[in-house]
Design an enzyme around this catalytic site. Structure first.
Site, PDB file in Angstrom:
ATOM      1  N   ASN A 168       0.796  -1.230   0.000  1.00 61.07           N
ATOM      2  CA  ASN A 168       0.000   0.000   0.000  1.00 61.07           C
ATOM      3  C   ASN A 168       0.826   1.275   0.000  1.00 61.07           C
ATOM      4  O   ASN A 168       0.264   2.364  -0.125  1.00 61.07           O
ATOM      5  CB  ASN A 168      -0.993  -0.017   1.177  1.00 61.07           C
ATOM      6  CG  ASN A 168      -2.078  -1.061   0.963  1.00 61.07           C
ATOM      7  OD1 ASN A 168      -2.164  -1.659  -0.117  1.00 61.07           O
ATOM      8  ND2 ASN A 168      -2.882  -1.310   1.974  1.00 61.07           N
TER       9      ASN A 168
ATOM     10  N   CYS B 125     -16.081  -3.873  -4.085  1.00 68.51           N
ATOM     11  CA  CYS B 125     -15.412  -5.175  -3.900  1.00 68.51           C
ATOM     12  C   CYS B 125     -16.131  -5.859  -2.747  1.00 68.51           C
ATOM     13  O   CYS B 125     -17.112  -5.357  -2.210  1.00 68.51           O
ATOM     14  CB  CYS B 125     -13.937  -4.968  -3.597  1.00 68.51           C
ATOM     15  SG  CYS B 125     -13.680  -4.277  -1.979  1.00 68.51           S
TER      16      CYS B 125
ATOM     17  N   ARG C 236     -17.052   1.067  -1.860  1.00 70.84           N
ATOM     18  CA  ARG C 236     -15.770   1.709  -2.205  1.00 70.84           C
ATOM     19  C   ARG C 236     -15.967   2.872  -3.194  1.00 70.84           C
ATOM     20  O   ARG C 236     -15.398   2.898  -4.279  1.00 70.84           O
ATOM     21  CB  ARG C 236     -14.787   0.701  -2.778  1.00 70.84           C
ATOM     22  CG  ARG C 236     -14.618  -0.591  -2.003  1.00 70.84           C
ATOM     23  CD  ARG C 236     -13.918  -0.475  -0.669  1.00 70.84           C
ATOM     24  NE  ARG C 236     -12.550  -0.045  -0.740  1.00 70.84           N
ATOM     25  CZ  ARG C 236     -11.503  -0.864  -0.884  1.00 70.84           C
ATOM     26  NH1 ARG C 236     -11.704  -2.137  -1.046  1.00 70.84           N
ATOM     27  NH2 ARG C 236     -10.276  -0.385  -0.903  1.00 70.84           N
TER      28      ARG C 236
ATOM     29  N   ASP D 103      -7.325  -3.274   8.301  1.00 72.01           N
ATOM     30  CA  ASP D 103      -6.665  -4.366   7.565  1.00 72.01           C
ATOM     31  C   ASP D 103      -6.148  -5.464   8.482  1.00 72.01           C
ATOM     32  O   ASP D 103      -5.658  -6.476   7.990  1.00 72.01           O
ATOM     33  CB  ASP D 103      -5.507  -3.816   6.720  1.00 72.01           C
ATOM     34  CG  ASP D 103      -6.025  -3.009   5.553  1.00 72.01           C
ATOM     35  OD1 ASP D 103      -5.221  -2.338   4.886  1.00 72.01           O
ATOM     36  OD2 ASP D 103      -7.245  -3.028   5.320  1.00 72.01           O
TER      37      ASP D 103
ATOM     38  N   ARG E 241      -2.706 -11.436  -3.819  1.00 71.11           N
ATOM     39  CA  ARG E 241      -2.763 -10.009  -4.155  1.00 71.11           C
ATOM     40  C   ARG E 241      -1.859  -9.217  -3.209  1.00 71.11           C
ATOM     41  O   ARG E 241      -1.340  -8.166  -3.582  1.00 71.11           O
ATOM     42  CB  ARG E 241      -4.189  -9.482  -4.020  1.00 71.11           C
ATOM     43  CG  ARG E 241      -5.135 -10.055  -5.036  1.00 71.11           C
ATOM     44  CD  ARG E 241      -6.458  -9.347  -5.011  1.00 71.11           C
ATOM     45  NE  ARG E 241      -6.268  -7.893  -5.126  1.00 71.11           N
ATOM     46  CZ  ARG E 241      -7.288  -7.039  -5.168  1.00 71.11           C
ATOM     47  NH1 ARG E 241      -8.524  -7.481  -5.103  1.00 71.11           N
ATOM     48  NH2 ARG E 241      -7.074  -5.750  -5.285  1.00 71.11           N
TER      49      ARG E 241
HETATM   50  C1  EPZ Z   1      -6.829   1.914   1.480  1.00 71.29           C
HETATM   51  O1  EPZ Z   1      -8.019   1.733   0.725  1.00 71.29           O
HETATM   52  C2  EPZ Z   1      -6.124   0.573   1.478  1.00 71.29           C
HETATM   53  N1  EPZ Z   1      -5.791   0.184   0.105  1.00 71.29           N
HETATM   54  C3  EPZ Z   1      -7.028  -0.485   2.104  1.00 71.29           C
HETATM   55  O2  EPZ Z   1      -6.301  -1.697   2.163  1.00 71.29           O
HETATM   56  C4  EPZ Z   1      -7.362  -0.060   3.530  1.00 71.29           C
HETATM   57  O3  EPZ Z   1      -8.253  -0.997   4.084  1.00 71.29           O
HETATM   58  C5  EPZ Z   1      -8.007   1.329   3.506  1.00 71.29           C
HETATM   59  O4  EPZ Z   1      -7.119   2.270   2.846  1.00 71.29           O
HETATM   60  C6  EPZ Z   1      -8.273   1.864   4.904  1.00 71.29           C
HETATM   61  O5  EPZ Z   1      -7.077   1.922   5.629  1.00 71.29           O
HETATM   62  C7  EPZ Z   1      -4.677   0.707  -0.450  1.00 71.29           C
HETATM   63  O6  EPZ Z   1      -3.948   1.494   0.146  1.00 71.29           O
HETATM   64  C8  EPZ Z   1      -4.365   0.263  -1.842  1.00 71.29           C
HETATM   65  P1  EPZ Z   1     -10.239   4.714   2.181  1.00 71.29           P
HETATM   66  P2  EPZ Z   1      -8.910   3.038   0.319  1.00 71.29           P
HETATM   67  O7  EPZ Z   1     -10.432   5.616   1.024  1.00 71.29           O
HETATM   68  O8  EPZ Z   1      -8.008   4.159   0.007  1.00 71.29           O
HETATM   69  C9  EPZ Z   1     -14.883   5.530   2.173  1.00 71.29           C
HETATM   70  C10 EPZ Z   1      -5.857  -3.936   1.769  1.00 71.29           C
HETATM   71  O9  EPZ Z   1      -6.339  -4.895   2.364  1.00 71.29           O
HETATM   72  N2  EPZ Z   1     -14.621   6.354   0.990  1.00 71.29           N
HETATM   73  O10 EPZ Z   1      -9.398   5.168   3.339  1.00 71.29           O
HETATM   74  O11 EPZ Z   1      -9.887   2.602  -0.699  1.00 71.29           O
HETATM   75  C11 EPZ Z   1     -14.631   4.046   1.908  1.00 71.29           C
HETATM   76  O12 EPZ Z   1     -15.767   3.444   1.333  1.00 71.29           O
HETATM   77  C12 EPZ Z   1      -6.751  -2.794   1.355  1.00 71.29           C
HETATM   78  O13 EPZ Z   1      -4.635  -3.763   1.512  1.00 71.29           O
HETATM   79  C13 EPZ Z   1     -15.648   7.137   0.473  1.00 71.29           C
HETATM   80  O14 EPZ Z   1     -16.765   7.135   0.983  1.00 71.29           O
HETATM   81  O15 EPZ Z   1      -9.661   3.318   1.689  1.00 71.29           O
HETATM   82  C14 EPZ Z   1     -14.340   3.521   3.295  1.00 71.29           C
HETATM   83  O16 EPZ Z   1     -15.562   3.292   3.960  1.00 71.29           O
HETATM   84  C15 EPZ Z   1      -8.228  -3.132   1.561  1.00 71.29           C
HETATM   85  N3  EPZ Z   1     -15.402   7.910  -0.615  1.00 71.29           N
HETATM   86  C16 EPZ Z   1     -13.618   4.696   3.973  1.00 71.29           C
HETATM   87  O17 EPZ Z   1     -13.926   5.859   3.196  1.00 71.29           O
HETATM   88  C17 EPZ Z   1     -14.168   7.942  -1.214  1.00 71.29           C
HETATM   89  O18 EPZ Z   1     -13.998   8.693  -2.198  1.00 71.29           O
HETATM   90  C18 EPZ Z   1     -12.106   4.556   4.003  1.00 71.29           C
HETATM   91  O19 EPZ Z   1     -11.687   4.259   2.703  1.00 71.29           O
HETATM   92  C19 EPZ Z   1     -13.132   7.146  -0.685  1.00 71.29           C
HETATM   93  C20 EPZ Z   1     -13.381   6.354   0.420  1.00 71.29           C
END
Ligand code: EPZ
Length: 418
Positions: A23, A118, A123, A307, A399
């Site tokens: 990440n 997913c 997401r 995570d 992955r």
């Molecule tokens: C990152 O995902 C990580 N992936 C995820 O890891 C991790 O679980 C997540 O951050 C939280 O720490 C990578 O770094 C590639 P978020 P991301 O945007 O960026 C909502 C793994 O297992 N949201 O912080 O997608 C979202 O739905 C993966 O390695 C919106 O509503 O996470 C979630 O409920 C899985 N609108 C919350 O925010 C948006 O535009 C946090 O998501 C973006 C997000």
């Protein structure tokens, strides 16, 4: 499809080497689109998601040489890049949306497939688009694609995130570092992977600094340098194996890690009664006796990471009494629970809270992986279950976990892939 077969109840001992962070690698790879200079990246985890991102960047036009042995990438570009990220390359790896910010900043336009949801949730990417619009982008969603354009180029702005998002923070930074003028981003995510990306960007020549706990000041630039960067270690992989050691370890050593980065997790393991020794760049876990039940809430860094939610649940199964884990980040991240129940786990879900009763003796079963972290929690459960567990759909594991069977087999686990 490949399966993992694990014979449980084996005591583990030895040392486990932790790979580079997936990440951190993904946003840093997206950042290489900003520059025409030569970039050398070291300590790259050669996991499926990184290969997918490399394929996407090659499609866009970057030259990328991979040296598997030294886990090093050499990246350069000597031609005009495409400003398209197609669905077939993004459908399996949502982080591909991170090319949107850099392509927009550099070429004033980008067409990027809308990443689907997913297993763990819808997401959405509304916060990504909110930030880019603040920087002057015009955004249209059509036929499953994000069409972004900024005919006069992106302009620095004030971006106040209404909620904390790792990906949206990364996309905003990757766009603002080449926008014209000054940008202030507040209510940022501050995960170590984002901090590593910021170190990388500063080395590249970007003018970016924290001016508050969750506040970043950026002055846009286009002057970059040839640089080398070693990606930070994977704290989620480390946390996963610390829990494996707490579950089934006699004595397991972890070298070349920074305990400070996972302070929250270490404090929690100690609270659960796990015997853990911390040195400067080394962590040792010893066989523990009774495990205490705890209450955990997942939260953005420096809180307990979502995570590691599926993984810590397995340790809760060994604890005496009822433990509670509240999942505050994703709306559907308990997909491992039905599979664990088939191994005998006593877990009740009420809304976003799981109540885990222990100590429960697990029995081996045939189970199915659903997402990256759920699948590794099944591996952890299998390590302490009676008899044999067969885990299907292990492509989810591949992955994000490099050489998982090799690392566990080296510590005497009975685990094979068929
Ligand atoms: C990152 O995902 C990580 N992936 C995820 O890891 C991790 O679980 C997540 O951050 C939280 O720490 C990578 O770094 C590639 P978020 P991301 O945007 O960026 C909502 C793994 O297992 N949201 O912080 O997608 C979202 O739905 C993966 O390695 C919106 O509503 O996470 C979630 O409920 C899985 N609108 C919350 O925010 C948006 O535009 C946090 O998501 C973006 C997000």
């Amino acid at each position: 499809m490949q399966k993992l077969i694990i014979k449980g109840k084996k005591k583990l001992s030895g040392s486990i080497s932790i790979s580079g962070s997936k990440n951190a690698t993904l946003p840093i790879l997206a950042a290489t689109l900003l520059t025409d200079k030569v970039i050398t990246l070291k300590n790259i985890p050669l996991v499926q998601d990184v290969h997918t991102m490399i394929n996407l960047l090659k499609f866009i036009g970057l030259n990328i040489e991979i040296s598997k042995k030294s886990k090093t990438l050499k990246i350069s570009s000597n031609r005009k890049l495409k400003t398209v990220a197609p669905y077939n390359l993004l459908k399996t790896m949502r982080a591909g949306v991170l090319v949107l910010g850099p392509l927009l900043a550099k070429y004033k336009k980008a067409k990027v497939s809308l990443p689907g949801g997913c297993a763990i949730g819808a997401r959405p990417v509304n916060l990504h688009l909110f930030a880019l619009e603040k920087l002057g982008a015009k955004i249209k969603i059509k036929n499953g694609y994000i069409y972004a354009s900024a005919k006069d180029g992106l302009k620095g702005s004030i971006i106040k995130f209404p909620s904390i998002s790792v990906g949206a923070t990364e996309n905003a930074i990757l766009a603002a570092v080449s926008a014209k003028g000054k940008t202030i981003i507040s209510n940022c995510a501050i995960e170590p992977e984002i901090q590593d990306m910021i170190i990388f960007l500063k080395k590249m020549g970007c003018n970016i600094n924290f001016v508050g706990k969750r506040k970043i000041l950026i002055i846009g630039t286009r002057e970059f340098k040839n640089i080398r960067h070693e990606v930070i270690f994977d704290r989620i992989e480390l946390g996963t194996y610390l829990i494996a050691a707490a579950l089934a370890g006699k004595k397991i050593i972890f070298l070349k890690v920074k305990p400070k980065i996972i302070e929250t997790e270490i404090k929690l393991l100690k609270k659960m009664g796990i015997k853990i020794k911390i040195d400067k760049n080394k962590i040792t876990i010893f066989e523990s006796g009774k495990v205490n039940n705890v209450n955990i809430k997942t939260a953005p860094y420096p809180g307990f990471p979502t995570d590691l939610q599926a993984q810590i649940m397995i340790l809760m199964l060994k604890a005496s009494g009822v433990s509670k884990i509240t999942e505050n980040i994703f709306e559907n991240r308990f997909m491992h629970v039905p599979e664990l129940r088939r191994m005998g786990a006593k877990i009740i879900i009420k809304k976003n809270i799981a109540f885990v009763t222990g100590p429960t003796n697990l029995s081996g079963a045939e189970v199915m992986a659903t997402d990256l972290r759920a699948s590794v929690s099944l591996v952890l459960a299998a390590l302490i279950a009676d008899n044999r567990t067969v885990i299907n759909r292990v492509y989810h594991l591949d992955r994000g976990y490099e050489n998982l069977e090799k690392k566990l087999r080296k510590c005497k686990a009975n685990i094979n892939r068929v």
